[in-house]
Write a protein that holds these residues in place. Structure first.
Motif, PDB file in Angstrom:
ATOM      1  N   ALA A 265       3.004   1.311  -5.273  1.00 38.40           N
ATOM      2  CA  ALA A 265       3.488   2.088  -4.131  1.00 38.40           C
ATOM      3  C   ALA A 265       5.000   1.963  -4.040  1.00 38.40           C
ATOM      4  O   ALA A 265       5.538   0.868  -3.871  1.00 38.40           O
ATOM      5  CB  ALA A 265       2.832   1.594  -2.845  1.00 38.40           C
ATOM      6  N   VAL A 266       5.705   3.078  -4.188  1.00 40.17           N
ATOM      7  CA  VAL A 266       7.161   3.070  -4.183  1.00 40.17           C
ATOM      8  C   VAL A 266       7.654   4.319  -3.475  1.00 40.17           C
ATOM      9  O   VAL A 266       6.999   5.367  -3.498  1.00 40.17           O
ATOM     10  CB  VAL A 266       7.717   2.975  -5.627  1.00 40.17           C
ATOM     11  N   ALA A 267       8.808   4.208  -2.848  1.00 39.99           N
ATOM     12  CA  ALA A 267       9.350   5.340  -2.094  1.00 39.99           C
ATOM     13  C   ALA A 267      10.865   5.309  -2.158  1.00 39.99           C
ATOM     14  O   ALA A 267      11.487   4.254  -2.340  1.00 39.99           O
ATOM     15  CB  ALA A 267       8.891   5.300  -0.638  1.00 39.99           C
ATOM     16  N   LEU A 268      11.465   6.482  -1.999  1.00 35.51           N
ATOM     17  CA  LEU A 268      12.890   6.572  -1.717  1.00 35.51           C
ATOM     18  C   LEU A 268      13.076   6.461  -0.212  1.00 35.51           C
ATOM     19  O   LEU A 268      12.283   7.010   0.558  1.00 35.51           O
ATOM     20  CB  LEU A 268      13.460   7.903  -2.209  1.00 35.51           C
ATOM     21  N   ALA A 269      14.117   5.771   0.206  1.00 28.97           N
ATOM     22  CA  ALA A 269      14.363   5.610   1.635  1.00 28.97           C
ATOM     23  C   ALA A 269      15.860   5.609   1.896  1.00 28.97           C
ATOM     24  O   ALA A 269      16.647   5.095   1.092  1.00 28.97           O
ATOM     25  CB  ALA A 269      13.740   4.315   2.156  1.00 28.97           C
TER      26      ALA A 269
ATOM     27  N   VAL B  62       0.875  -1.174   0.000  1.00 29.12           N
ATOM     28  CA  VAL B  62       0.000   0.000   0.000  1.00 29.12           C
ATOM     29  C   VAL B  62       0.908   1.219   0.000  1.00 29.12           C
ATOM     30  O   VAL B  62       2.123   1.101   0.127  1.00 29.12           O
ATOM     31  CB  VAL B  62      -0.932   0.026   1.235  1.00 29.12           C
ATOM     32  N   GLN B  63       0.303   2.402  -0.168  1.00 27.72           N
ATOM     33  CA  GLN B  63       1.129   3.609  -0.216  1.00 27.72           C
ATOM     34  C   GLN B  63       1.958   3.738   1.060  1.00 27.72           C
ATOM     35  O   GLN B  63       1.466   3.587   2.178  1.00 27.72           O
ATOM     36  CB  GLN B  63       0.262   4.850  -0.402  1.00 27.72           C
ATOM     37  N   ILE B  64       3.228   4.003   0.885  1.00 21.16           N
ATOM     38  CA  ILE B  64       4.183   4.064   1.988  1.00 21.16           C
ATOM     39  C   ILE B  64       4.145   5.453   2.607  1.00 21.16           C
ATOM     40  O   ILE B  64       4.243   6.452   1.888  1.00 21.16           O
ATOM     41  CB  ILE B  64       5.597   3.726   1.474  1.00 21.16           C
ATOM     42  N   PRO B  65       4.022   5.574   3.923  1.00 20.83           N
ATOM     43  CA  PRO B  65       3.930   6.897   4.543  1.00 20.83           C
ATOM     44  C   PRO B  65       5.270   7.634   4.503  1.00 20.83           C
ATOM     45  O   PRO B  65       6.282   7.115   4.993  1.00 20.83           O
ATOM     46  CB  PRO B  65       3.504   6.596   5.981  1.00 20.83           C
ATOM     47  N   PRO B  66       5.315   8.828   3.911  1.00 17.21           N
ATOM     48  CA  PRO B  66       6.575   9.579   3.885  1.00 17.21           C
ATOM     49  C   PRO B  66       7.029   9.959   5.283  1.00 17.21           C
ATOM     50  O   PRO B  66       6.214  10.264   6.162  1.00 17.21           O
ATOM     51  CB  PRO B  66       6.230  10.830   3.052  1.00 17.21           C
TER      52      PRO B  66
END
Length: 325
Positions: free
Chosen positions: A294-298, A265-269
């Motif tokens: 759902a993708v994010a930089l981390a 699911v959408q990843i919380p910033p």
């Protein structure tokens, strides 16, 4: 017509970046992404400020403030730089434009950067002024072909003048720093010659997929850990954070690196990332990509590798390398 009216006429949906209202989308994010990857995307970053430094000590002063070699900077050139704190952590992102008689600095946090400059001006002969300019970005494989129909192109990492403004070129496209009335006239002409209006939503998806860090990843971090080490000139001295940069160059001891997270699911910033109950990093920018979901930089500890499973909140996510392919 103003820039605001230009966006409204094209069905813009407004969004927010920090405290600023920005063009978020024009209704078709896949078409806007296609312009970034295959065409010529026209983006409006005018909420970012532009500072002008004048005075006999402007070069020396700016040289001592940022990670780049301002003393050795040729006229009619530009580059991306960083402004660090005493711990070597990123305080501001910036671009420096050498106009000969003045230095221009654009930054997403220009107002705070101007306050920093004023704190450090003691006996220096430096004047800092905020310039009312639009900052347009023409980006993508066809950006140069579109731009050269309307104005001469400078060499890459060079700049050329327009009446009251500047055109700066890099390997991905063009920055157009123009008086507001000129920008409002130029924007529709760029569309007539093949550009596509693109909002910040598509741009964030593009940079997450490409692994391009921005404010959400960079602020308060070491340049080398967020993929911005190329903005540090290790041969220069005498700037805030220089001792930490020299130590990192000598020892190479960083603990984190920038990776992608693929989620269910959408990843919380901004959320903390865990592996086996232990904190191992934090989320930066999170997006919903048409291709990747759902993708994010981390920013994750270096021992984590593509394919590793982590937890963000109540959900699992998979670590992936950058750029996403």
């Amino acid at each position: 017509m103003s820039l605001g009216a230009f966006h409204q006429a094209r069905g813009v949906v407004w969004g927010r970046e920090g405290e600023a209202e920005v063009p978020w989308s024009y209704g078709n994010v896949e078409e806007e992404l296609e312009a970034l990857y295959q065409g010529a995307a026209l983006l409006d970053f005018s909420e970012q400020g532009l500072l002008e430094l004048r005075g006999a000590d402007r070069t020396e002063f700016l040289h001592n403030q940022c990670t780049s070699d301002i003393r050795g900077m040729p006229k009619e050139s530009w580059f991306e730089t960083l402004f660090l704190n005493a711990k070597g952590q990123i305080e501001h992102l910036g671009r420096v434009f050498h106009l000969g008689e003045a230095l221009w600095v654009s930054s997403p946090s220009a107002q705070a950067l101007a306050q920093r400059f004023h704190r450090y001006i003691v006996f220096d002969q430096v004047e800092v002024e905020s310039l009312p300019r639009a900052l347009l970005r023409l980006q993508g494989p066809q950006a140069e072909a579109v731009g050269q129909q309307l104005f001469p192109l400078p060499p890459r990492w060079g700049l050329s003048r327009t009446p009251g403004g500047v055109v700066a070129r890099d390997e991905l496209g063009l920055w157009l720093l123009l008086p507001l009335p000129e920008a409002a006239v130029l924007a529709p002409r760029l569309l007539e010659h093949g550009a596509t209006p693109v909002g910040r939503q598509a741009w964030h998806i593009w940079r997450v997929e490409r692994g391009q860090p921005d404010l959400a990843e960079a602020l308060g971090e070491l340049p080398q850990e967020v993929g911005l080490g190329s903005r540090v000139n290790y041969k220069k001295g005498c700037y805030l954070g220089q001792e930490i940069m020299a130590r990192l160059e000598a020892r190479g001891q960083t603990r984190y690196h920038l990776m992608a997270l693929l989620g269910q699911v959408q990843i919380p910033p901004g959320a903390e990332v865990f592996r086996e109950g232990r904190p191992v990093g934090r989320v930066g920018t999170a997006v919903e990509s048409p291709e990747w979901g759902a993708v994010a930089l981390a920013l994750l500890r270096k021992e984590l590798r593509p394919g590793d499973q982590v937890r963000v909140g109540d959900w699992s996510a998979t670590v992936a390398g950058l750029p996403l392919e």
